[in-house]
Scaffold this motif. Structure first.
Motif, PDB file in Angstrom:
ATOM      1  N   GLY A 288       0.831  -1.194   0.000  1.00  0.00           N
ATOM      2  CA  GLY A 288       0.000   0.000   0.000  1.00  0.00           C
ATOM      3  C   GLY A 288       0.864   1.242   0.000  1.00  0.00           C
ATOM      4  N   LEU A 289       0.220   2.373   0.244  1.00  0.00           N
ATOM      5  CA  LEU A 289       0.881   3.683   0.241  1.00  0.00           C
ATOM      6  C   LEU A 289       0.975   4.195   1.671  1.00  0.00           C
ATOM      7  N   SER A 290       2.135   4.743   2.040  1.00  0.00           N
ATOM      8  CA  SER A 290       2.248   5.409   3.343  1.00  0.00           C
ATOM      9  C   SER A 290       2.605   6.871   3.128  1.00  0.00           C
ATOM     10  N   THR A 291       2.131   7.716   4.047  1.00  0.00           N
ATOM     11  CA  THR A 291       2.529   9.130   3.992  1.00  0.00           C
ATOM     12  C   THR A 291       3.082   9.562   5.343  1.00  0.00           C
ATOM     13  N   GLY A 292       3.847  10.664   5.297  1.00  0.00           N
ATOM     14  CA  GLY A 292       4.364  11.322   6.498  1.00  0.00           C
ATOM     15  C   GLY A 292       4.178  12.818   6.310  1.00  0.00           C
ATOM     16  N   LEU A 293       2.914  13.256   6.435  1.00  0.00           N
ATOM     17  CA  LEU A 293       2.550  14.611   5.993  1.00  0.00           C
ATOM     18  C   LEU A 293       2.994  15.714   6.952  1.00  0.00           C
ATOM     19  N   SER A 294       3.577  15.354   8.089  1.00  0.00           N
ATOM     20  CA  SER A 294       4.075  16.404   8.987  1.00  0.00           C
ATOM     21  C   SER A 294       5.561  16.666   8.752  1.00  0.00           C
ATOM     22  N   TYR A 295       6.190  15.893   7.868  1.00  0.00           N
ATOM     23  CA  TYR A 295       7.638  16.020   7.662  1.00  0.00           C
ATOM     24  C   TYR A 295       7.967  16.947   6.495  1.00  0.00           C
ATOM     25  N   PRO A 296       9.153  17.572   6.547  1.00  0.00           N
ATOM     26  CA  PRO A 296       9.549  18.494   5.476  1.00  0.00           C
ATOM     27  C   PRO A 296       9.402  17.923   4.070  1.00  0.00           C
ATOM     28  N   ALA A 297       9.654  16.633   3.868  1.00  0.00           N
ATOM     29  CA  ALA A 297       9.620  16.075   2.513  1.00  0.00           C
ATOM     30  C   ALA A 297       8.214  16.033   1.924  1.00  0.00           C
ATOM     31  N   SER A 298       7.194  16.132   2.764  1.00  0.00           N
ATOM     32  CA  SER A 298       5.820  15.959   2.266  1.00  0.00           C
ATOM     33  C   SER A 298       4.815  16.972   2.786  1.00  0.00           C
ATOM     34  N   ARG A 299       5.224  17.846   3.698  1.00  0.00           N
ATOM     35  CA  ARG A 299       4.195  18.681   4.323  1.00  0.00           C
ATOM     36  C   ARG A 299       3.589  19.682   3.350  1.00  0.00           C
ATOM     37  N   ALA A 300       4.290  19.961   2.251  1.00  0.00           N
ATOM     38  CA  ALA A 300       3.731  20.895   1.266  1.00  0.00           C
ATOM     39  C   ALA A 300       2.746  20.218   0.315  1.00  0.00           C
ATOM     40  N   ALA A 301       2.582  18.917   0.454  1.00  0.00           N
ATOM     41  CA  ALA A 301       1.657  18.197  -0.438  1.00  0.00           C
ATOM     42  C   ALA A 301       0.215  18.474  -0.024  1.00  0.00           C
ATOM     43  N   PRO A 302      -0.595  19.014  -0.922  1.00  0.00           N
ATOM     44  CA  PRO A 302      -2.008  19.217  -0.573  1.00  0.00           C
ATOM     45  C   PRO A 302      -2.754  17.890  -0.533  1.00  0.00           C
ATOM     46  N   THR A 303      -3.916  17.905   0.102  1.00  0.00           N
ATOM     47  CA  THR A 303      -4.724  16.685   0.213  1.00  0.00           C
ATOM     48  C   THR A 303      -4.952  16.055  -1.159  1.00  0.00           C
ATOM     49  N   ALA A 304      -5.183  16.906  -2.180  1.00  0.00           N
ATOM     50  CA  ALA A 304      -5.510  16.379  -3.513  1.00  0.00           C
ATOM     51  C   ALA A 304      -4.371  15.527  -4.078  1.00  0.00           C
ATOM     52  N   GLU A 305      -3.130  15.907  -3.774  1.00  0.00           N
ATOM     53  CA  GLU A 305      -1.979  15.109  -4.253  1.00  0.00           C
ATOM     54  C   GLU A 305      -2.026  13.707  -3.642  1.00  0.00           C
ATOM     55  N   VAL A 306      -2.356  13.645  -2.359  1.00  0.00           N
ATOM     56  CA  VAL A 306      -2.420  12.348  -1.684  1.00  0.00           C
ATOM     57  C   VAL A 306      -3.601  11.534  -2.216  1.00  0.00           C
ATOM     58  N   VAL A 307      -4.732  12.194  -2.425  1.00  0.00           N
ATOM     59  CA  VAL A 307      -5.910  11.490  -2.949  1.00  0.00           C
ATOM     60  C   VAL A 307      -5.582  10.874  -4.312  1.00  0.00           C
ATOM     61  N   ALA A 308      -4.870  11.637  -5.154  1.00  0.00           N
ATOM     62  CA  ALA A 308      -4.527  11.117  -6.492  1.00  0.00           C
ATOM     63  C   ALA A 308      -3.723   9.821  -6.374  1.00  0.00           C
ATOM     64  N   LEU A 309      -2.772   9.797  -5.445  1.00  0.00           N
ATOM     65  CA  LEU A 309      -1.937   8.600  -5.284  1.00  0.00           C
ATOM     66  C   LEU A 309      -2.700   7.486  -4.560  1.00  0.00           C
ATOM     67  N   ALA A 310      -3.568   7.866  -3.636  1.00  0.00           N
ATOM     68  CA  ALA A 310      -4.379   6.851  -2.939  1.00  0.00           C
ATOM     69  C   ALA A 310      -5.325   6.159  -3.926  1.00  0.00           C
ATOM     70  N   ARG A 311      -5.788   6.901  -4.933  1.00  0.00           N
ATOM     71  CA  ARG A 311      -6.661   6.283  -5.952  1.00  0.00           C
ATOM     72  C   ARG A 311      -5.902   5.259  -6.786  1.00  0.00           C
ATOM     73  N   VAL A 312      -4.654   5.568  -7.104  1.00  0.00           N
ATOM     74  CA  VAL A 312      -3.815   4.589  -7.815  1.00  0.00           C
ATOM     75  C   VAL A 312      -3.658   3.334  -6.947  1.00  0.00           C
ATOM     76  N   THR A 313      -3.441   3.554  -5.649  1.00  0.00           N
ATOM     77  CA  THR A 313      -3.258   2.433  -4.716  1.00  0.00           C
ATOM     78  C   THR A 313      -4.515   1.577  -4.651  1.00  0.00           C
ATOM     79  N   ALA A 314      -5.674   2.248  -4.621  1.00  0.00           N
ATOM     80  CA  ALA A 314      -6.950   1.536  -4.441  1.00  0.00           C
ATOM     81  C   ALA A 314      -7.267   0.603  -5.609  1.00  0.00           C
ATOM     82  N   ARG A 315      -6.622   0.820  -6.758  1.00  0.00           N
ATOM     83  CA  ARG A 315      -6.863  -0.083  -7.896  1.00  0.00           C
ATOM     84  C   ARG A 315      -6.246  -1.469  -7.667  1.00  0.00           C
ATOM     85  N   HIS A 316      -5.374  -1.577  -6.676  1.00  0.00           N
ATOM     86  CA  HIS A 316      -4.720  -2.862  -6.384  1.00  0.00           C
ATOM     87  C   HIS A 316      -5.477  -3.551  -5.254  1.00  0.00           C
ATOM     88  N   PRO A 317      -6.074  -4.707  -5.518  1.00  0.00           N
ATOM     89  CA  PRO A 317      -6.888  -5.379  -4.495  1.00  0.00           C
ATOM     90  C   PRO A 317      -6.091  -5.615  -3.210  1.00  0.00           C
TER      91      PRO A 317
END
Ligand SMILES: [Zn+2]
Length: 477
Positions: A182-211
């Motif tokens: 699956g996909l993991s995030t660390g949205l409080s860290y410098p490498a990802s905190r600038a990612a808006p929710t929509a960016e994560v949703v886009a990647l979570a949708r790709v993940t959800a296609r995998h049973p």
């Protein structure tokens, strides 16, 4: 007469489902459980009289940063000594694959090692490395959002562009085909905190296609905005139609103590319509990278490592700052890249999270010479302190949270229950004696009461310590 490799007799069977313990026997053949309960008439190459001790499915550590340690130290004594037989790596947005860094390592990627340790362009490459030198435990891998960002972006301190999201989506899709869980995030860290929710949703949708794939998150806030962060996590789960796991759930800082009543209420309400689970480690101190913006709420901070100032490891940040005549924030900045232990959570919140029926155990340990004691002690501490001594959980329920629940949440069929046909991942322990012995002064002490541990039928821990048996398998859907 049926024959088997290994027969446990006179055991107290704790089957992992949460069902009441029962007396019985268990037969192992060719790495699998061959029979459970009444094994009268079985002929065994080796018989172990459990003498009434507990026999349970091996524990699944759902929250680890063992990605590099599995290759560097395959005996994995920190885990096998606790009864852990499977680890989930790649948490908090950081996975060792797929990435060969071009632009250095934004925090917190150095928690897994140096730039040279990121040497796997694909998850398949990492899997091949593990299969060439199998560790003693089974390994499942989440695909880290920050790892994907470090691979696709020249600067992770901003939102990804459409083209960068497409590049991450392609890398993620391949990583999931290669066996990522699956996909993991660390949205409080410098490498990802600038990612808006929509960016994560886009990647979570790709993940959800995998049973069977899921979304796990070290949320955007575990501090003043923790309630909003739970809301964002649940929204991502709904938008992408994917199960979510809230990692190491906690509320940091005195003014946020007690907020787990609100966050767990939100989760309970969401459970009516979506799949949610949590993990927790049984301590009120956390541990991660040392960053100036993280020092504000902590009552005490112990520096555990520092690249420019290794001589300051094991000292309190306040003592270092006093020596240097600077603020805590300035001392933290000077020590970096560094890691630390932060005392900043409330015991009542911890107990509330630990008692939630959807909560699993994850050690979240960061392997190293001076780790947080959770690396070596989490599972025996839940069994010995929170179940036996405090009565917060029954032993059966504590074991369920370490076995069948994580196997179901992470999609690991054939593990986590004492059942014929299932993998012979087993722990033999003494419920009256099991307890953690690692603490903040001596963090690498093996626990008491974990007598023997088996992975796919091979013994990996016993009275002589870690066997180093190359027993582990790569776990995938
Ligand atoms: Zn985390």
């Amino acid at each position: 007469m049926p024959t088997c490799d290994l027969l446990f007799t006179h055991a107290t069977l704790i089957d992992g489902t949460g069902a009441a313990r029962r007396d019985g026997a268990l037969a192992v053949s060719a790495g699998r459980i061959a029979a459970v309960g009444d094994c009268a008439g079985w002929q065994a190459a080796r018989t172990i009289d459990a003498g009434g001790r507990a026999l349970a499915p091996g524990f699944i550590d759902v929250h680890t940063h063992d990605d590099s340690a599995l290759l560097a130290d395959p005996a994995m004594a920190a885990k096998t000594s606790q009864g852990v037989t499977s680890v989930i790596a790649g948490n908090c947005g950081i996975s060792i694959a797929p990435l060969v860094p071009r632009h250095g390592l934004p925090p917190p990627l150095m928690l897994l090692g140096e730039a040279a340790d990121y040497r796997f362009p694909t998850v398949a490459d990492y899997r091949r490395a593990l299969e060439a030198a199998p560790p003693s435990v089974n390994v499942g891998l989440l695909v880290g959002h920050s790892t994907l960002r470090a691979g696709a972006m020249d600067d992770t301190a901003r939102a990804a562009t459409g083209a960068e999201i497409e590049a991450m989506a392609a890398a993620l899709d391949q990583a999931l085909r290669d066996g990522g869980l699956g996909l993991s995030t660390g949205l409080s860290y410098p490498a990802s905190r600038a990612a808006p929710t929509a960016e994560v949703v886009a990647l979570a949708r790709v993940t959800a296609r995998h049973p069977g794939a899921l979304y796990t998150t070290h949320m955007r806030s575990e501090r003043d905005q923790v309630v909003e962060a739970v809301g964002e996590t649940l929204e991502i789960g709904r938008e992408a139609a994917i199960p979510v796991v809230i990692s190491h759930h906690k509320c940091i800082g005195r003014r946020n103590f007690g907020k787990t009543t609100v966050t767990l209420g939100l989760i309970d309400k969401a459970l009516a319509t979506q799949d949610v689970a949590l993990d927790v480690y049984p301590y009120t101190a956390s541990s991660t990278v040392l960053l100036p913006e993280f020092v504000g709420e902590a009552e005490r901070i112990i520096v555990t490592s520092s690249q420019p100032h290794p001589e300051q490891a094991r000292r309190d940040l306040s003592a270092i700052a006093a020596d240097w005549g600077v603020s805590l924030e300035d001392a933290a900045a000077r020590l970096g890249p560094a890691t630390a232990i932060y005392f900043q959570m409330d015991e009542a919140d911890l107990r509330r999270v630990l008692s939630h029926p959807r909560t699993m155990i994850g050690s979240d340990g960061i392997p190293g010479p001076y780790p947080h004691p959770r690396l070596w002690g989490s599972f025996p501490r839940v069994l010995g302190h929170y179940a036996r001594e405090l009565g917060l959980l029954t032993l059966e329920d504590a074991v369920r949270r370490m076995t069948s629940l994580p196997a179901a949440v992470f999609g690991l069929p054939g593990r986590g229950v004492l059942q014929a046909g299932y993998a012979a991942d087993l722990v033999l322990f003494d419920p009256g004696r099991v307890i953690d012995r690692a603490d903040y002064d001596q963090p690498c002490e093996p626990s008491a009461g974990i007598d023997a541990v088996y992975v796919n039928g091979l013994q990996v821990w016993g009275p002589e310590g870690a066997s180093g048996a190359a027993a582990g398998q790569f776990l995938h859907h």
